[in-house]
Each structure stands twice: as C-alpha cells, then as structure tokens.
Motif scaffolding. Structure first.
Motif, short mmCIF file in Angstrom:
data_model
loop_
_atom_site.label_atom_id
_atom_site.label_comp_id
_atom_site.label_asym_id
_atom_site.label_seq_id
_atom_site.Cartn_x
_atom_site.Cartn_y
_atom_site.Cartn_z
N GLN A 32 0.86 -1.17 0.09
CA GLN A 32 0.06 0.07 -0.12
C GLN A 32 0.92 1.32 -0.05
O GLN A 32 0.54 2.27 -0.64
CB GLN A 32 -0.93 -0.12 1.22
N SER A 36 0.67 4.49 -2.75
CA SER A 36 0.31 5.82 -1.88
C SER A 36 1.44 6.72 -2.19
O SER A 36 1.15 7.93 -2.21
CB SER A 36 -0.25 5.57 -0.74
N ALA A 84 -6.45 0.90 -2.77
CA ALA A 84 -5.39 1.74 -3.51
C ALA A 84 -5.09 1.30 -4.76
O ALA A 84 -4.92 2.30 -5.62
CB ALA A 84 -4.34 1.49 -2.66
N SER A 88 -5.63 3.96 -7.81
CA SER A 88 -4.38 4.33 -8.35
C SER A 88 -4.27 4.80 -9.96
O SER A 88 -5.36 4.43 -10.61
CB SER A 88 -3.29 3.14 -8.29
#
Length: 872
Positions: A32, A36, A84, A88
């Motif tokens: 993750q 991020s 995520a 993304s």
C-alpha cells in the motif's frame, strides 16, 4: 530496479499460507505504501503486468491464523490495498478478470456476518467506492459498438460453468465465514465469466495469473455487467439464501452505481435488459411487502431508474404508481392487488364532462370526488378513519404496515414534486393511450381528495403532503412560459376523444353487450351490417380495449351465436413457436373462462383449431391439441386449488394422455415441460389477481405490453403547451379541494398553503381566459363569507334592529355572526384580494357575485364610512 523485482518478495509472503497474520499484514502495508507514496508508478505501460500480479496476490491472500484481532487486521489491510490498487493511476487498466476478483473479495467480506461489524462496515465503504469507480467507466467508454459488444458477450457469459472450489478465498477466517457462503455463491462466476467473455471459451482455466498479453485491454462492459448481475440477484426477496442484510447492502450499492452512471447504463442493451427486467421486478416485489428497512432504499433506486430509463419504462412506472396508490389508500385489511384494473376502468372523469359547479359545502361524509373510484372501505379510511395515529393500539403487523405506508407516501411525494413535467406527462402517456389507464385523471382526483384535512383526522401530516403536491403543480402552471411541444394539443385531444369513445363503448358493453355494439355502430367504429368484417372489427375492439369485463367477455365469446367473433378473436394471436401451455397462457390472460363445461369446451375447441394451424411440432392432430388443452385446465385446477388434497403426479398426467396424439403418445420431454410449467406457475385468470400471483400477472402485462407500445414521451421544456387544456379539465377538482381545505383547516400553515394554491389557480385561469374558473372561485369565497346566508339577510331587511350602538357604529346580527368566524373573515379578504388582482378575468356573472357581497357588507356596516363616501 525493475518493478517486478521490487514487489515479488512481498507478493510471495502474501501468497504463502504458512505465513502468520502479522507478517502478512506487514507485506500488505508495504504494498500500500509503495502505491500511495509513488514508489511504484502504476501509470506506466510496463507496470501493467505488476499491477495485475499484485491484484491476483492480494485477492488470493493466505495466511496462518493467530488470533481474531490480528486476523481481522489483515482483512482490513486487504481492503485498503485493493482500494489503493483500483484508485491508483493504473486502476483503469485492470482487466475484467481482476476487477471481478476484487469485487468478489470485497462483497464477500461485506456479507460475512461472523466478522466484526467494523470489518463489514469498512468492506461496505470500500465496496461503494469501488462500485462508483467501476460504473463510472461507462461515462467515459466509447460507445461505438456498445450494444453490439454486449450482445456478443452475453451468450458467452451464460456458457461458463462455475467452479466454486476455485472461487473461494483461503485465509485464516474461512472457518468463521460460513454465513457468507450465499454471497460468495452469487459472485462465484464473476472471474470465469469475464475471462470467458474475452476468449469465448467455456473451459477457461480457473483464475490464471494475468499476463501481459491479455492486459492490454482494460476492464469494460463484461466486468460491469457481471457485477451488475450479481447485485441485482442479491435484491431478489424470494431467494431465501440471501438475507435482508444482504439485500440492503445490494440496494445501497446499486444506488451508488445509479448515482454515478444511470444515464450511461441506459445506453447499453445488456445493462438495460437487467434494469427493466430482474431489477425492476425485484424492486416492485419489495414494495409489495411490509419491510420498512428495504422500502426506502428500494424507492431511491427506483427514482434513479425512472429518471434514467423512463423512455423504456412506461409500463413499469404505471405499475409502480398503481401499486403505491393502492397501498397508500388502504388499511391492512384491504386486499393488495397487483392488477391495474382499478385505474384501467377509465373511471376518471373525462375531460369534457367535468362540471364547473363546485360544492364545497358538503361534509366529509358526503364528499365524493367524481372520477375517484374508491371503495366504501377505502373512502372511510381516507376520511372517517384517517391513516394517522389511531386511538386504539396497533398490533405489530398493523404498525409495520402503517410504517411502510408512510414510507410509500413519502416516496410518492418525492417522485411527483421532483419532476415538474411528470404530472402532465401522465396525461400525455396514459390518458391519451388506449392501452393504458387514465392515470392523470385518477391521480388528480386522488390528490385533491386526500389533500383535505377532514374533521375526523387526528393529524394533518398526510393531507399536507398531498396539498404540497397539489400546490407544486398549480404554482408551476402559474409560472411556466410557452414553447413548442412534441405533439400538438389538438393531436392529443383527438387521441383522448377516441379513447373516451372506446371507454364509453366498453362501459355499455359491460352493462349489456348489445348496447355496446349498437353504440360502436352509431359511432362508425363497427360496420352496421352483421358481416365477417363486422366480426373482425368487434374482435379487435374486444382484444384491444383493456376495460372490457373479462368474465363477461369469456361468457360472450363462448356463446354459439358468437362463434365467428371468437374465431376472429383467436386470429389476433400469434401462436407460432409456442408450446401449447404457453399459447393458452397468452389467450387466457385476456378473458376469464366461463364456468360451464360446454362453454369451456367450445372455447378450447376453437382455440385448438387455431393453435394447430400454427403447425406445432409435438402435436399431430387438432383433436390431440383439444384433449391436451382440456387436460392442462384440469391439471391447473388439481395443482393449485386449495380444495384438492392429493395432487396429480406426472405419471398420472401422462397416463391419462396415452394414445391421444393420433394414436401415439406425446413425447416424454414435451409432456414433462408442460407439467412442470403448470405445476410451478399457475394459470391465473383475469380478476383472480391477488397477492404475489396478482403481482406476477401485472408484471407479465407490463413485460408484454411495453414491446407493443411507443416509448415514453416527455413534455419537459414544453409542458406549458398542455397547461391550458389540462387546467380546463381539472380546475373544478382543484377548486373543490382548496375550498374544502379552507373550510376544515386547523393550522395557520395549512391556511397559508391553501390560499397560495387558490391564488395560483386563479392566476393561471386568468392567464388562460378560463372565466368559469375565476367566477366559480368568486362564488365559492362569497359563500364561505356567510354573508349570503338567507336568514342573516332577512335579519338586515327586517328593521335593522340595533344590537348595540357605540360611537355611531351599527352592530347587526349579521356583523356579529361574521365577526365570530375567522374563516369567514379570511374568505372575505381573499375575495377582494383576488378581485383587485384579476378584475379583467371576471365575467358579468362573477361581478354580480362580487357586487352582491359589497351591497351586503355596506348594509351590515362592515365597510368603513370613509370608503362608503367615495363616489364611483
């Protein structure tokens, strides 16, 4: 460093079933953070393979169980990583297989009741976010081959055979997640279905790791349709493997999808088929039940459905309105019927027959709205027994029904005031359509009747809701400007006139068939000679006029003298390609079989000849068709009559038909299909429609008729072109309702609303030169002042007896009575306010009423001396 080299160690840990939960969670947290913090750039073309590898690893995460808290922390992290990945920069490049894997994982967690509430709520939140993203793709998709692609994909999806053993996720909580099995079952096909849609193979290997060769095509309609199909399936209230909690989750998820892309969804045939088919059926079925937890979310989805798919949902909207009105206007004791016959009767007052004379002085027990055909019990529930909190205690079922009824009322209110053209659209699409009920006419009568706060009511909430609907309609008429319309008012009035003629003929036919036929001949609809042409015309009238009494129609067609009409009637059906029981359903759905065996035999014999003429493959002779048809009727009674205890088995049914098919037996598979169809689905005759059987009949009517009628015609932007004609037909009911409200109001708020509505009505009537409406409003207000009371006028003419003299003011009995009644004073002020605003709209008749009030007011010393001294 190569991206694959960076993530491979972490993916190995995530996939390893012998790794403990805390270690697996650390690997997930690392993935993750890579996403991020931008450590890995998933937007690059060469990152697609790594993106798919990460998706496949996380959705098939396995780990060794430790303790409940640590294990649920892993699940929470799985949700975070999946969110995520999808959100993304490279999320839109995920293929159909990956999207289905992700959605299955999240949906399964949302439905696992043995997980903690925190995990389930987190999964729901993630589900809503991902569904919004996935369906949002429809808004950006190139629709150059949208519907064509959908039609090619659908057969492939149906070929896929599910392998549930490969669709389950293996993690430490598998033993705790048995309660979620139904949800997993519902979504188990998603990955294989999407994969099969890409290569056309029904033998797709289960869950292969996505490779670069197939990753060049991002997800699209196959994955969206499969996800949509799963969500629709979860809303089915009859499927007992799903709980109400799952249905609520599915409804809320569908709401998120519709809010994002409902208009784009209506452009794709495969999605539109699901929307107008299974989803609409399930939502309307939910509204049939007393399930308050599901009613509100189902209504919210229906609003969005009608807003985006209204062009193709004409019958669906009619069924929804009939169903909702039926439940709003009744108490629990009244049977709920899915049939639309009460609105199809054309009982609403026709446009040209509305009286301009309004009588608001009737009490609530005497009041009756012409055109509002409510049974005595229903009217008592609307006036004498208000649907507010009753003095006696409700039982649990009654309280549940009342809560459901209030939710439906709120939903109806929201629908009718949310679209400024909807009420006018009802007239254009239903009242002017021969195949539809007079929905606008019924709705206006219903609203104006229910807007009155009857004296026996203990709460004004319900009447104020209907008053609010009425005011929105009247005020919108008052402020609208003109524009060009899709159909001219003259064209629509011609349609309406033709429909009224047919409705009148149907009413006469229902009373006495000969009178109805004579009326049609006088109107030029039927040939005056009793010829073959006349029989064909009459058969068409009987087939295409939905308000014909179905029981009477069956008796009429069964008479020997009407054999030619029966034959012409049967020629209007297309039986080709239909099994015998299917053909019987289509025929017997239009009339009720008579009770005598000879009459039934005559109809079945004629039907068998018509059916055999379509060259059915499994029936050798006309006599065989007749015997089988008669056997099907007997089987239907045997299988579904509550008086029959021992049900006929298939072996008995087949034995009774041995050697019937031209001295041969019917094919075994053919008889099995016939038997199963009758056993599982009753032949429901018209006017037997109650409960869920009635709903299914009404749904069948909607499905059958929507393909035969034109699309929904919206008047949005051109509604003003219809305002004058519709206001001329409906103002007596509006004025009557407003007068009753001014007579029975119990709060200043209701008074202000009624006065606003009266002003809007008179202003609109003045604008459209509806002098009769303005005159009648003046007469109503004049009567409400009480000054035209004969006994009080006699008191003034007698000797002007002074009750009291004070500062030269004369107080007569008339003045005292006027001063006691607040309602009379309000009516007096409203009368002269409207006269001062719209003096040119009154005719001589209206001015005579006004001058009569002025004269009485002067005689009763109700006018200041300064005003009386002014010269004209």
């Amino acid at each position: 460093m190569d991206l694959q080299t960076v993530i491979d160690p972490f993916l190995l840990v995530i996939r390893d079933p012998e790794t403990t939960g805390p270690i697996t969670r650390c690997a997930l947290v690392s993935i993750q953070r890579f996403i991020s913090h931008g450590v890995v750039d998933l937007a690059r073309p060469e990152a697609i393979s790594a993106l798919l590898e990460m998706t496949q690893a996380v959705t098939h995460c396995r780990f060794e169980a430790t303790d409940s808290a640590s294990d649920e922390a892993v699940l929470m992290q799985i949700l975070n990583v999946l969110g995520a990945l999808v959100l993304s920069p490279g999320g839109s490049r995920l293929n159909d297989v990956s999207i289905c894997e992700i959605m299955e994982t999240v949906l399964s967690m949302s439905c696992q009741m043995r997980l903690s509430e925190m995990i389930r709520k987190a999964a729901e939140s993630t589900l809503f976010t991902l569904v919004t993203f996935v369906f949002g793709k429809l808004n950006d998709m190139q629709r150059k081959a949208g519907d064509d692609a959908a039609s090619e994909i659908e057969p492939m999806l149906h070929k896929v055979v599910a392998d549930n053993s490969n669709a389950e996720h293996k993690h430490a909580l598998d033993e705790q997640s048995q309660s979620a099995v139904p949800a997993t079952e519902a979504v188990k096909n998603s990955k294989e279905s999407a994969a099969a849609a890409k290569d056309g193979s029904s033998e797709q290997a289960p869950l292969p790791a996505a490779n670069a060769s197939e990753s060049h095509q991002s997800f699209g309609l196959p994955a969206i349709r499969e996800l949509y199909r799963v969500l629709v399936a979860l809303t089915n209230p009859r499927d007992l493997q799903y709980t109400d909690t799952m249905r609520l989750l599915a409804l809320n998820t569908l709401q998120a999808a519709f809010q994002k892309a409902c208009y784009a969804m209506s452009e794709y045939a495969s999605l539109r088929e699901l929307t107008l088919g299974d989803l609409s059926h399930n939502l309307l079925l939910i509204l049939q039940r007393d399930q308050p937890s599901l009613i509100s979310p189902a209504l919210r989805v229906l609003y969005l459905l009608f807003a985006s798919h209204r062009r193709d949902a004409k019958g669906h909207l009619e069924l929804f309105l009939c169903q909702t009105l039926g439940r709003v206007m009744t108490l629990p004791a009244v049977a709920r019927q899915g049939s639309r016959s009460s609105l199809r009767l054309g009982g609403g007052r026709s446009s040209g027959q509305s009286s301009s004379r309004v009588r608001p002085e009737k009490s609530s027990s005497q009041a009756s709205d012409a055109g509002l055909q409510i049974s005595n019990s229903a009217e008592r529930s609307g006036s004498r027994r208000p649907s507010t909190t009753l003095a006696h205690k409700y039982s649990d079922s009654e309280a549940l029904h009342e809560k459901t009824r209030r939710q439906l009322l709120e939903g109806l209110h929201h629908l009718l005031i949310g679209d400024e053209s909807l009420i006018t659209d009802l007239w254009v699409n239903y009242d002017c359509d021969m195949q539809r009920g007079n929905m606008f006419d019924f709705m206006i009568s219903f609203i104006t009747h229910r807007a009155v706060p009857w004296p026996s009511a203990t709460n004004d909430t319900e009447s104020e809701a209907f008053l609010d609907i009425m005011l929105h309609h009247l005020i919108r008429i008052a402020v609208r400007a003109g524009a060009s319309a899709p159909l001219t008012m003259a064209q629509l009035l011609d349609r309406k006139k033709h429909k009224d003629t047919m409705m009148q003929a149907a009413r006469l036919f229902n009373e006495k068939p000969k009178e109805g036929i004579a009326y049609l001949q006088r109107m030029g609809v039927l040939n005056p000679e009793n010829s073959t042409e006349m029989a064909q015309q009459l058969a068409f009238f009987l087939r295409e006029t939905p308000t014909i009494n179905k029981q009477l129609l069956g008796e009429y067609l069964s008479k020997p003298s009407n054999l030619e009409v029966l034959q012409a009637y049967l020629r209007l059906f297309d039986f080709s390609g239909r099994r015998l029981d299917e053909a019987m359903r289509s025929l017997l759905g239009t009339f009720r079989l008579p009770g005598e065996s000879q009459q039934i035999e005559r109809i079945m014999e004629t039907f068998s000849a018509a059916y055999f003429a379509s060259d059915p493959p499994d029936i050798a002779t006309k006599d065989a068709a007749f015997i089988l048809a008669y056997a099907i009727i007997m089987l239907n009674t045997d299988q579904h009559s509550p008086q029959v205890k021992g049900r006929m088995k298939f072996e008995d049914f087949a034995r009774n038909l041995r050697g019937v098919n031209d001295k041969q037996d019917f094919r075994q598979g053919f008889l099995t299909d016939v038997y199963n169809a009758i056993r599982d689905h009753e032949l429901v005759f018209p006017e037997e429609h109650e409960g869920e059987a009635g709903f299914e009949y009404a749904w069948h009517e909607v499905s059958a008729s929507d393909s035969l009628i034109g699309p929904w015609m919206s008047t949005r932007g051109q509604t003003a072109d219809y305002d004058k004609g519709l206001l001329a037909a409906t103002w007596p009911r509006f004025l009557q309702s407003l007068a009753r409200i001014l007579t029975h109001f119990r709060s200043d708020h209701t008074l202000r609303l009624a006065l606003s509505g009266l002003y809007a009505l008179v202003a609109s009537a003045a604008h459209y030169n509806l002098t009769a409406c303005v005159n009648e409003a003046m007469r109503l207000l004049a009567d409400m002042t009480g000054l035209r009371n004969i006994s009080l006028q006699a008191d003034m003419r007698a000797s002007q007896v002074l009750i009291k003299s004070y500062n030269r003011h004369i107080l007569t009995q008339t003045a005292l009575e006027f001063g006691k009644e607040y309602r009379r004073q309000i009516a007096f002020i409203a009368l002269f306010e409207l006269v001062s605003r719209f003096p040119g709209a009154l005719s001589k008749q209206g001015w005579m009423v006004v001058m009569d009030i002025v004269q009485i007011a002067v005689d009763a010393d109700l006018v200041p001396r300064q005003l009386r001294a002014i010269r004209d």
